[in-house]
Design a protein around this motif. Structure first.
Motif: not given
Length: 350
Positions: A61-70, A72-82
């Protein structure tokens, strides 16, 4: 061999005799106690095993949460880049500009390394060629460029182009016009030029048959111009000027009476004191026109220059730039006639 429980532990001893108080089991020992013991340890093992499963589940479960956070962070970076890319595109800044800046920096370094004289000399020469230096214009020495008989289909636009290139205004005394010439009139007004009335019909016999014939034509054209553009003409020029004598062939003394009645329309008339003489023919050399104008200009007064706007007056356009250059080189100010301009009048000839 003997087996016993002591302090909760199973003890096995070989070659020893055990006291009765320890409840020893021989070949027929107490099975019930031993089974209880086995069940106890089996239960403990199950607990350990269950705890391990829970720990592994928590780690997953912790790994899943970590993956979800990662993610979300990647998606945020993509949105900022766009978003940044869209902003740069909207402001006209792009990779090419960055490359240009880098190239400019490189060029600057190269220029800094070159001798200062080699860089400065051509730049100064280019600036001098692009912007010739003229003396400060004298506000008391004014040139009013005026054009009669337009708007014409070809020459008017060329005249306006020269005026626009030199950032000066002029005055146009117009005759009746067709719908396709209206954009030329609108351009005159937008450029700050003055539009005056010449005549509804330039035919001398028609316009000078009577005072009312001429003045009614002026008022008709003035109203048409106002309806088409919203511009109200305030000045006029008589065909042939107020000094013309040809009008006497059709109506004796008409010019004397017309000059007195112009004010009834709330208008003022202008003659000229500098004549280009382009009315003397359709192919007068442009150099002759320049000489005619520059030879009559005088400092310290209003110089109202007579020229004509007709398709046959090509040399008038060709002479215009030279006239403007002469005026600037000699400190004249160029203006369009306005309501504050003092009228130039001839001596009435009829």
């Amino acid at each position: 061999m003997a087996v016993c429980f002591r302090g909760g532990y199973l003890c096995v001893k070989q070659g020893h005799s055990l006291p009765d108080s320890d409840r020893f089991l021989t070949n027929s020992f107490n099975c019930t106690r031993f089974i209880d013991y086995l069940l106890f340890w089996d239960k403990m093992r199950d607990r350990k095993t269950s705890g391990g499963v829970r720990r592994r589940r928590r780690r997953r479960q912790q790994r899943k949460r970590a993956l979800r956070l990662a993610g979300s962070a990647l998606l945020l970076c993509v949105m900022l880049t766009v978003s940044c890319a869209a902003f740069l595109h909207a402001t006209g800044i792009g990779p090419d500009d960055t490359a240009g800046v880098e190239q400019e920096s490189a060029d600057t370094v190269q220029e800094d390394a070159a001798p200062a004289e080699e860089v400065a000399a051509p730049t100064e020469a280019e600036d001098t060629a692009a912007e010739p230096e003229y003396p400060t214009p004298d506000p008391d020495s004014v040139i009013y460029l005026t054009f009669d008989d337009g708007p014409s289909s070809t020459i008017t636009g060329e005249i306006l182009d020269v005026l626009e290139e030199n950032c000066i205004q002029a005055t146009f005394f117009i005759v009746d016009y067709s719908e396709d010439r209206l954009p030329l009139l609108e351009r005159m007004i937008e450029d700050g030029d003055t539009v005056g009335i010449h005549a509804l019909d330039h035919d001398y016999e028609a316009c000078y048959s009577s005072e009312d014939a001429y003045l009614d034509g002026v008022e008709t054209l003035r109203e048409k111009l106002y309806q088409d553009t919203g511009y109200e003409a305030f000045c006029l020029r008589f065909p042939g000027g107020s000094s013309n004598t040809i009008s006497a062939n059709y109506n004796e003394g008409i010019m004397t009476r017309l000059t007195q009645r112009v004010s009834d329309l709330g208008m003022v008339y202008f003659d000229w004191n500098v004549d280009s003489e382009d009315a003397s023919g359709n192919s007068v050399p442009d150099s002759t026109l320049v000489t005619n104008v520059t030879g009559e200009l005088q400092k310290g007064r209003d110089n109202v220059v007579l020229m004509h706007d007709a398709n046959s007056k090509k040399t008038t356009v060709q002479a215009l730039q030279s006239i403007i250059n002469y005026g600037r080189e000699n400190g004249y100010t160029f203006k369009a006639i306005d309501r504050s301009t003092t009228p130039v009048h001839h001596r009435v000839g009829n």
